[in-house]
Design a protein around this motif. Sequence first.
Motif, PDB file in Angstrom:
ATOM      1  N   VAL A 125       0.948  -1.556   0.081  1.00  0.00           N
ATOM      2  CA  VAL A 125      -0.113  -0.265   0.116  1.00  0.00           C
ATOM      3  C   VAL A 125       0.416   1.502  -0.091  1.00  0.00           C
ATOM      4  O   VAL A 125       0.636   1.957  -0.626  1.00  0.00           O
ATOM      5  CB  VAL A 125      -1.282  -0.017   0.549  1.00  0.00           C
ATOM      6  CG1 VAL A 125      -2.054   1.348   1.928  1.00  0.00           C
ATOM      7  CG2 VAL A 125      -1.755  -0.994   1.247  1.00  0.00           C
ATOM      8  N   ILE A 126       2.343   0.923   1.112  1.00  0.00           N
ATOM      9  CA  ILE A 126       3.333   2.544   0.843  1.00  0.00           C
ATOM     10  C   ILE A 126       4.219   2.254  -0.337  1.00  0.00           C
ATOM     11  O   ILE A 126       3.314   3.662  -1.028  1.00  0.00           O
ATOM     12  CB  ILE A 126       4.333   1.840   1.800  1.00  0.00           C
ATOM     13  CG1 ILE A 126       3.520   2.380   3.370  1.00  0.00           C
ATOM     14  CG2 ILE A 126       5.097   3.290   2.263  1.00  0.00           C
ATOM     15  CD1 ILE A 126       4.221   2.019   4.051  1.00  0.00           C
ATOM     16  N   LYS A 127       4.011   1.689  -0.919  1.00  0.00           N
ATOM     17  CA  LYS A 127       4.384   1.413  -2.234  1.00  0.00           C
ATOM     18  C   LYS A 127       3.736   2.082  -3.372  1.00  0.00           C
ATOM     19  O   LYS A 127       4.365   3.538  -4.167  1.00  0.00           O
ATOM     20  CB  LYS A 127       5.120  -0.308  -3.396  1.00  0.00           C
ATOM     21  CG  LYS A 127       5.674   0.149  -2.586  1.00  0.00           C
ATOM     22  CD  LYS A 127       7.796   1.034  -2.733  1.00  0.00           C
ATOM     23  CE  LYS A 127       8.179   0.390  -4.035  1.00  0.00           C
ATOM     24  NZ  LYS A 127       9.525   0.860  -3.521  1.00  0.00           N
TER      25      LYS A 127
ATOM     26  N   SER B 249       7.123  11.322   2.869  1.00  0.00           N
ATOM     27  CA  SER B 249       6.671   9.691   4.591  1.00  0.00           C
ATOM     28  C   SER B 249       6.097  10.087   5.260  1.00  0.00           C
ATOM     29  O   SER B 249       5.294   9.803   5.356  1.00  0.00           O
ATOM     30  CB  SER B 249       8.660   9.181   4.083  1.00  0.00           C
ATOM     31  OG  SER B 249       9.088   9.388   2.915  1.00  0.00           O
ATOM     32  N   ILE B 250       6.451  11.504   5.857  1.00  0.00           N
ATOM     33  CA  ILE B 250       6.227  11.718   6.779  1.00  0.00           C
ATOM     34  C   ILE B 250       4.639  12.362   6.889  1.00  0.00           C
ATOM     35  O   ILE B 250       3.429  12.294   7.717  1.00  0.00           O
ATOM     36  CB  ILE B 250       6.839  13.180   7.441  1.00  0.00           C
ATOM     37  CG1 ILE B 250       6.216  13.582   9.025  1.00  0.00           C
ATOM     38  CG2 ILE B 250       6.257  14.361   6.605  1.00  0.00           C
ATOM     39  CD1 ILE B 250       5.853  12.501  10.141  1.00  0.00           C
ATOM     40  N   THR B 251       4.116  12.134   5.692  1.00  0.00           N
ATOM     41  CA  THR B 251       2.381  12.782   5.488  1.00  0.00           C
ATOM     42  C   THR B 251       1.956  11.833   5.333  1.00  0.00           C
ATOM     43  O   THR B 251       0.974  11.461   5.847  1.00  0.00           O
ATOM     44  CB  THR B 251       2.565  13.663   3.646  1.00  0.00           C
ATOM     45  OG1 THR B 251       3.053  14.680   3.834  1.00  0.00           O
ATOM     46  CG2 THR B 251       1.155  14.108   3.562  1.00  0.00           C
TER      47      THR B 251
ATOM     48  N   LEU C 153      11.398   2.214   2.510  1.00  0.00           N
ATOM     49  CA  LEU C 153      10.577   2.066   1.378  1.00  0.00           C
ATOM     50  C   LEU C 153      10.576   2.505   0.211  1.00  0.00           C
ATOM     51  O   LEU C 153      10.142   2.496  -0.833  1.00  0.00           O
ATOM     52  CB  LEU C 153       9.104   1.599   1.678  1.00  0.00           C
ATOM     53  CG  LEU C 153       8.092   0.206   2.493  1.00  0.00           C
ATOM     54  CD1 LEU C 153       6.934   0.560   2.666  1.00  0.00           C
ATOM     55  CD2 LEU C 153       9.049  -0.875   1.314  1.00  0.00           C
ATOM     56  N   GLN C 154      11.366   4.252  -0.005  1.00  0.00           N
ATOM     57  CA  GLN C 154      11.410   5.339  -0.902  1.00  0.00           C
ATOM     58  C   GLN C 154      12.544   4.389  -1.524  1.00  0.00           C
ATOM     59  O   GLN C 154      12.425   4.701  -2.960  1.00  0.00           O
ATOM     60  CB  GLN C 154      11.605   6.328  -0.879  1.00  0.00           C
ATOM     61  CG  GLN C 154      10.713   6.755  -0.061  1.00  0.00           C
ATOM     62  CD  GLN C 154      10.684   8.538   0.429  1.00  0.00           C
ATOM     63  OE1 GLN C 154      11.994   8.729   0.847  1.00  0.00           O
ATOM     64  NE2 GLN C 154      10.275   9.223  -0.445  1.00  0.00           N
TER      65      GLN C 154
ATOM     66  N   ASN D  41      23.713   5.055  -5.671  1.00  0.00           N
ATOM     67  CA  ASN D  41      22.696   4.258  -5.413  1.00  0.00           C
ATOM     68  C   ASN D  41      22.558   4.365  -3.899  1.00  0.00           C
ATOM     69  O   ASN D  41      22.920   3.915  -2.922  1.00  0.00           O
ATOM     70  CB  ASN D  41      23.272   2.790  -5.940  1.00  0.00           C
ATOM     71  CG  ASN D  41      22.430   1.517  -5.874  1.00  0.00           C
ATOM     72  OD1 ASN D  41      21.758   1.553  -5.172  1.00  0.00           O
ATOM     73  ND2 ASN D  41      21.231   1.164  -7.425  1.00  0.00           N
ATOM     74  N   TYR D  42      21.052   4.233  -4.146  1.00  0.00           N
ATOM     75  CA  TYR D  42      20.386   4.302  -2.619  1.00  0.00           C
ATOM     76  C   TYR D  42      20.086   2.983  -1.995  1.00  0.00           C
ATOM     77  O   TYR D  42      19.236   3.049  -1.052  1.00  0.00           O
ATOM     78  CB  TYR D  42      19.100   5.270  -2.936  1.00  0.00           C
ATOM     79  CG  TYR D  42      19.397   6.606  -3.104  1.00  0.00           C
ATOM     80  CD1 TYR D  42      20.077   7.562  -1.568  1.00  0.00           C
ATOM     81  CD2 TYR D  42      19.141   7.559  -4.292  1.00  0.00           C
ATOM     82  CE1 TYR D  42      20.102   8.921  -2.251  1.00  0.00           C
ATOM     83  CE2 TYR D  42      19.792   8.478  -5.113  1.00  0.00           C
ATOM     84  CZ  TYR D  42      20.502   9.489  -3.808  1.00  0.00           C
ATOM     85  OH  TYR D  42      20.068  10.715  -3.389  1.00  0.00           O
TER      86      TYR D  42
END
Length: 306
Positions: A36-38, A47-49, A106-107, A165-166
């Motif tokens: 759902v987050i993705k 993210s905080i919103t 998750l970002q 790269n993250y």
Amino acid sequence: MPSAEPSIDAAAIRNRQIGVGLMLLGAILFSCKAIVIKLAYQYEVTSITLLGLRMAFALPLFLLIAWFRRERTATHGPLSRRDFIVIVILGVFGYYAASYTDFLGLQYLSAGMERLILFVYPTMVLLLQRIIFGTPIKPVQWLATGICYAGIALAFSGSDFSVGNYTALGASLVFLSAFLYSFYVIGSGRFAPRLGTVRFTSLALVAASIAVLLHVFFSGNTLFGLEPGLYVYGLVLAVFCTVIPSYMVTEGVRRIGAGDAAILGAIGPVATIVLEYLVLNESLNLVQGIGAGLVIVGVVIIGRNK
């Protein structure tokens, strides 16, 4: 005179079946969170919103549950000022901070890899209890911990950790989330039996919800005027990925015990990987799949030996 044993056995079997069902469904609902987050990140929301929407919808439900269960809660021991302060701290750091770092991670990671890292928190619980309380760790648990981290290393063996790269950042954030959540789990195991599960959970999560909403306010973000789809995702996260599975898992553990619950909870990463493939069209490769299998095996061993 007929024996009452068959009816007692039938009741015990029925109780266990209900507990197994609650644990499985709760673990699957929890596993939907990353998916759902993705999906919500498609709206380019911070993210905080997104976390604020989740906790804003969840907060009234936690308060209602605490209110309706207040009479049962009153049968447990008194809540001292020290208990209150410690539980609030556990809620803020073990749930708010853990959730925020998870949302950030998750970002940069796939849902399956995120769930895989989070799933190693039982190993952190073992190690932290050893450091803080001197709780002994069995040789088989040391072996299981090694298997878990070998699985993590294998799952990320082909990842790109170069500058720019993250992946490393995402993995570190989710690992930090699991570490922070471990303190919440340890606190739950020490406070909930004495004060009551509903009282502990409600107080800790109300504190976490308030901390999240304060973060939203002071960071200059807002929960108003957003895309309608974001409110739908926020409501789904709150009701179906937070409140309902929280109490399902709690009741499931009460009925079948923590060891068996840990084993059934292994369905969570598997469900996330399957949903990731069906919903997001993403999947793990063979090496990552073997690593995921090792992590699940390690956690199951720990669960059986707790």
